[in-house]
Structures are given as structure tokens and as C-alpha cells.
Design an enzyme around this catalytic site. Structure first.
Site, short mmCIF file in Angstrom:
data_model
loop_
_atom_site.label_atom_id
_atom_site.label_comp_id
_atom_site.label_asym_id
_atom_site.label_seq_id
_atom_site.Cartn_x
_atom_site.Cartn_y
_atom_site.Cartn_z
N TYR A 185 0.96 -0.93 -0.03
CA TYR A 185 0.01 0.09 0.18
C TYR A 185 1.10 1.36 -0.01
O TYR A 185 1.82 1.22 0.65
CB TYR A 185 -1.08 0.08 1.46
CG TYR A 185 -1.64 1.24 1.29
CD1 TYR A 185 -2.70 1.44 0.51
CD2 TYR A 185 -1.63 2.19 2.31
CE1 TYR A 185 -3.55 2.65 0.64
CE2 TYR A 185 -2.19 3.33 2.38
CZ TYR A 185 -3.30 3.46 1.68
OH TYR A 185 -4.05 4.80 1.69
N ASP A 201 9.25 2.62 0.00
CA ASP A 201 8.29 3.34 0.49
C ASP A 201 8.33 2.89 2.25
O ASP A 201 7.77 1.90 2.38
CB ASP A 201 6.81 3.17 0.08
CG ASP A 201 5.52 3.75 0.86
OD1 ASP A 201 5.97 4.60 1.85
OD2 ASP A 201 4.39 3.61 0.35
N LYS A 252 3.97 8.68 9.11
CA LYS A 252 3.69 8.06 10.62
C LYS A 252 4.83 8.50 11.55
O LYS A 252 4.66 9.77 11.96
CB LYS A 252 3.66 6.55 10.18
CG LYS A 252 2.69 6.31 9.17
CD LYS A 252 2.23 4.73 9.34
CE LYS A 252 0.61 4.89 8.33
NZ LYS A 252 0.76 4.20 7.21
#
Ligand code: PLP
Length: 429
Positions: free
Chosen positions: A145, A240, A268
Site C-alpha cells: 500500500y 516506501d 507516520k
């Protein structure tokens, strides 16, 4: 049974305001059923909902809170920054400070750009890769994702190396046609794609430790292969690390595997619980970003002073000696404890883990490395476990495809309590 009266009332209201009652889909509890809990406050390892129920939290805001909720030094950094003004739209000292902290402790980065979310970081990294190489196509992996970026909401097609369809409405076919999706853990498929489209591929993007669709830990050789093949064809390798960064270790998965990607994206943890993302690379690549270069990317609130202060306080905590070792020990302890119980009882069950990330799989498979190897039917067991854990005071992300996070706020007692609750949940189900 858990009293959810207040949460239910709030959710009814929220449905009048937001599609599905939420501002991000997985919060809606659709895969586990029932009403989402409306959380009022968190402190350390615990969160408390609108009905006054308290839980040991292993969702940790989906990853950012590696030091738990409302850590005093992060709260202080945010409130001190707020008193000085919340945003200026000018450069500030705090951007330098956070960048310095990161760049001086990360071998694979020379320049950074701060943005405000993981999605924004990935979207910008893709544009940079295209601008830098002058190519359009992106190769991604099923089960990774990368945020809700148009070009990356693309799923694999039915053939081996075919172009897939979008996994969301509203994405132009022209965009989908520039994205190639293949299975993880398969060198041959990647090789085949490069044979066909090698000169058109701007970048491979991968979560080096895929942690958004189960925890699909890759072989180091596979990641090394991606490094080699991109170099050979003049394509870039994008890691990523929105979820891996500052989690697998301070240098993330790049540091863990000792592989230098061309571009790394962050989110995050980097914001200490405030909205921050970033992308970084060598100065040679980053000089293509505006205003130095011709790849445009901007943000009114980028490098926001409160967010920078929170990120700096968070990353200073991460740099304390032994920080990551202790987290890993705790994650291993919890996982081993529950796994050995399941084994005794003959329940197919494994807690896949790396660093302080764990994923509960109702299967005995030693390794699960690609999305198609996840048994969808086993998710019914997760639903039952999730419900049992909520009743017992343990909060996991509301989907069996989501991972859990151990934070530095989790105490031995918390872990022991959670382990016992999980064991009871396994036999109750
Ligand atoms: C969470 C995540 C994103 C998206 O970040 P947002 O801040 O939710 O936009 C992108 N990539 C990975 C690997 C992620 O885990």
C-alpha cells in the site's frame, strides 16, 4: 460485553457528516463488524473510549505512536511550539533541526523535503522519479500500500505481466496504463516486466517490509535483486518507508537490509503523531525538485513548526541507546508467548514479526511472502479474536490484514495481560 452506547450514538451522528461515518475507511470496523469505538484520550499504552472503557492499544494510530500516547516530551514540544505561533509559511529553524537529526543519523539520505502525509510523500516521489528519468511507467507489487495516490491504486491483472485495473473508481485509464503490478517475492515476473518495458520504467516502488496487507516479509535477496535490476535499466528504486521508517530501526528497512534505494518516503513516526511526511534522496536526485529543479512540489503547511517540533521530540526518543532492541525483545516475547500456547493447543496460528511489528495469521505457514498466500477464509478467526480482545481490554486494528505495533510505552504487565487475553481468545473462538 463491552458497553458501546456513547460510541454508537456518536457513530450515528458521524454518519450524517461523513461517508460511512469516518474520515478514513478502515476506521469504520467493517471487516470486524460492530460500531467503531470513539476514542477520547490516550496516555502511554492505554486508550479510553467515549463510554469509559480502557484498552491496551496495539494499533497506536496505525503506526506513528512508537512511544505511546501523549508522551510528555512530545506534548511539551508541541505546546511550546504552539505558543510561538502555529504556522508562518516561511522557513523556520525547526525544519533545519528535524532534518539535521534525520540526515546525520541516516546513511542513505542527503536531502529531504517535508510534506504533510505519507500519501503526499509517495505522490511526490513518483513525480520526482518520472521527472528525473524522463520515463512514465511505475512497477509496484500486489499487497503493498502506498497511500491513495492515483497511479498506485492499481491491482494486478489476471495474466502474469498484464496491466491491471484500478482498485478505486475515479482513476483515469491513462493513469492505470502507466502502472504495472506484479506479485511480491518473484524475481522472474520482475525480470519479465523489464524485458518488455525496461526503457519505459521510471521506478520500482516497494514497501521493503510490506506491512499493510498482512506482514509479508521479503527475502533480502529479492530486495537486492530489485536494486540490481533497476540499476541495470536506469530506473529508480523507491523504498516506501512510511510504515517502516524509524520503526524497523532508525534507518528503517534500508538500514536493516543495508540496501541503498534511490528515493525513500516517510510518514507516520516522523511526525510524532502530527501530520508529517517526507521524501529524501541523494542531492543529485533531489536537486530536480523545485525551486532548484523543474519537478514542482509545494505545501502551505509543509514543515509546520508544531509538527516539526513533535517529530524532533519523537526521533530524539528513538535515538536513545537500546530503544529498538527493547521494542524488539518485547514484540518477540509477546509473539512467542501466544504462539507457543497456540501450538500446545494445536491451533494453526503464527505471529509473524519484525522489529516491533507483529501480524496475527491463523495459519501454520512459516513464511507468507506474497498477498495471494494469505488465506481470506482465516479472517473469520481474526474477527472472533478481535471481539474477544475488545471485551478483555485489548485494542488491535480492526482488520485481520492489519499489523499490530509494540510501543515503548507497553510495560511487561501490559504485554503479559495482552498475551493472556489473546490465549483466552484463541480457545474461546
Ligand atoms: C500509511 C502509509 C501510506 C500513506 O500514508 P498517509 O499518511 O496515510 O497518507 C503510504 N505508504 C505506506 C507504506 C504506508 O504505510
Amino acid at each position: 460485553m463491552l458497553n458501546r452506547t456513547q460510541s454508537e450514538n456518536l457513530f450515528q451522528k458521524a454518519k450524517n457528516y461523513f461517508p460511512g461515518g469516518v474520515n478514513s475507511p478502515v476506521r469504520a470496523f467493517r471487516s470486524v463488524g460492530g460500531t467503531p469505538l470513539f476514542i477520547e484520550r490516550g496516555i502511554g499504552s492505554h486508550i479510553t473510549d467515549a463510554d469509559g472503557n480502557t484498552f491496551i492499544d496495539f494499533c497506536c494510530s496505525w503506526g506513528p505512536l512508537i512511544s505511546g500516547h501523549a508522551h510528555p516530551s512530545i506534548v511539551e514540544a508541541i505546546s511550546e511550539a504552539a505558543k510561538l505561533g502555529t504556522s508562518f509559511g516561511t522557513p523556520t529553524r525547526k525544519e533545519n533541526e528535524l532534518a539535521e537529526l534525520i540526515l546525520s543519523n541516516h546513511r542513505y539520505l542527503e536531502r529531504l523535503r517535508f510534506v504533510s502525509s505519507g500519501t503526499e510523500a509517495v505522490m511526490s516521489a513518483i513525480r520526482l522519479a518520472r521527472g528525473y528519468t524522463g520515463r512514465n511507467k511505475i512497477l509496484k507489487f500486489e499487497g503493498c500500500y502506498h497511500g491513495h495516490v492515483d497511479a498506485l491504486l492499481v491491482k494486478a491483472g489476471s495474466g502474469l505481466v498484464t496491466f491491471g485495473g484500478s482498485s478505486s473508481a475515479g482513476i483515469p485509464e491513462a493513469v492505470v496504463n502507466e502502472t504495472i503490478t506484479v506479485s511480491l517475492n518473484d524475481e522472474n515476473l520482475v525480470e519479465e516486466v523489464f524485458q518488455k518495458y525496461g526503457n519505459d520504467i521510471a521506478a520500482i516502488i516497494i514497501e521493503p517490509v510490506p506491512a499493510n496487507n498482512g506482514l509479508l516479509i521479503q527475502r533480502k535477496e529479492f530486495l537486492e535483486f530489485l536494486r540490481t535490476i533497476t540499476q541495470k535499466h536506469g530506473s529508480l528504486l523507491i523504498f516506501d518507508e512510511v510504515i517502516n521508517g524509524f520503526r524497523i530501526g532508525f534507518e528503517g528497512a534500508a538500514g536493516y537490509y543495508n540496501i541503498q534505494p534511490d528515493i525513500i518516503t516517510f510518514g507516520k513516526i516522523i511526525g510524532g503523531g502530527l501530520p508529517v511526511g517526507a521524501y529524501g534522496a541523494s542531492s543529485e536526485i533531489m536537486k530536480h525538485i523545485s525551486p532548484e529543479g523543474n519537478v514542482y512540489q509545494a505545501g502551505t503547511l509543509s514543515g509546520n513548526p508544531m509538527a516539526m517540533a513533535a517529530g524532533k521530540a519523537q526521533l530524539q526518543l528513538c535515538l536513545a541507546p537500546g530503544f529498538y532492541e527493547r521494542l524488539e525483545e518485547n514484540c518477540n516475547w509477546l509473539s512467542n508467548e501466544v504462539e507457543s500456547f497456540a501450538k500446545q493447543k494445536g491451533i494453526p496460528f503464527k505471529m509473524h514479526r519484525i522489529a516491533s511489528i507483529f501480524w496475527i495469521a491463523f495459519s501454520d505457514a512459516e513464511h507468507i511472502r506474497s498477498a495471494e498466500n494469505i488465506d481470506a477464509d482465516s479472517m473469520q478467526h481474526f474477527r472472533k479474536l478481535h471481539a474477544h480482545l475488545l471485551d478483555s481490554g485489548v485494542y488491535l486494528g480492526p482488520s485481520g490484514y492489519e499489523v499490530g505495533f509494540v510501543s515503548s510505552a507497553h510495560t511487561q504487565e501490559d504485554l503479559k495481560f495482552a498475551a493472556e487475553a489473546m490465549k483466552a481468545g484463541l480457545v474461546a473462538g
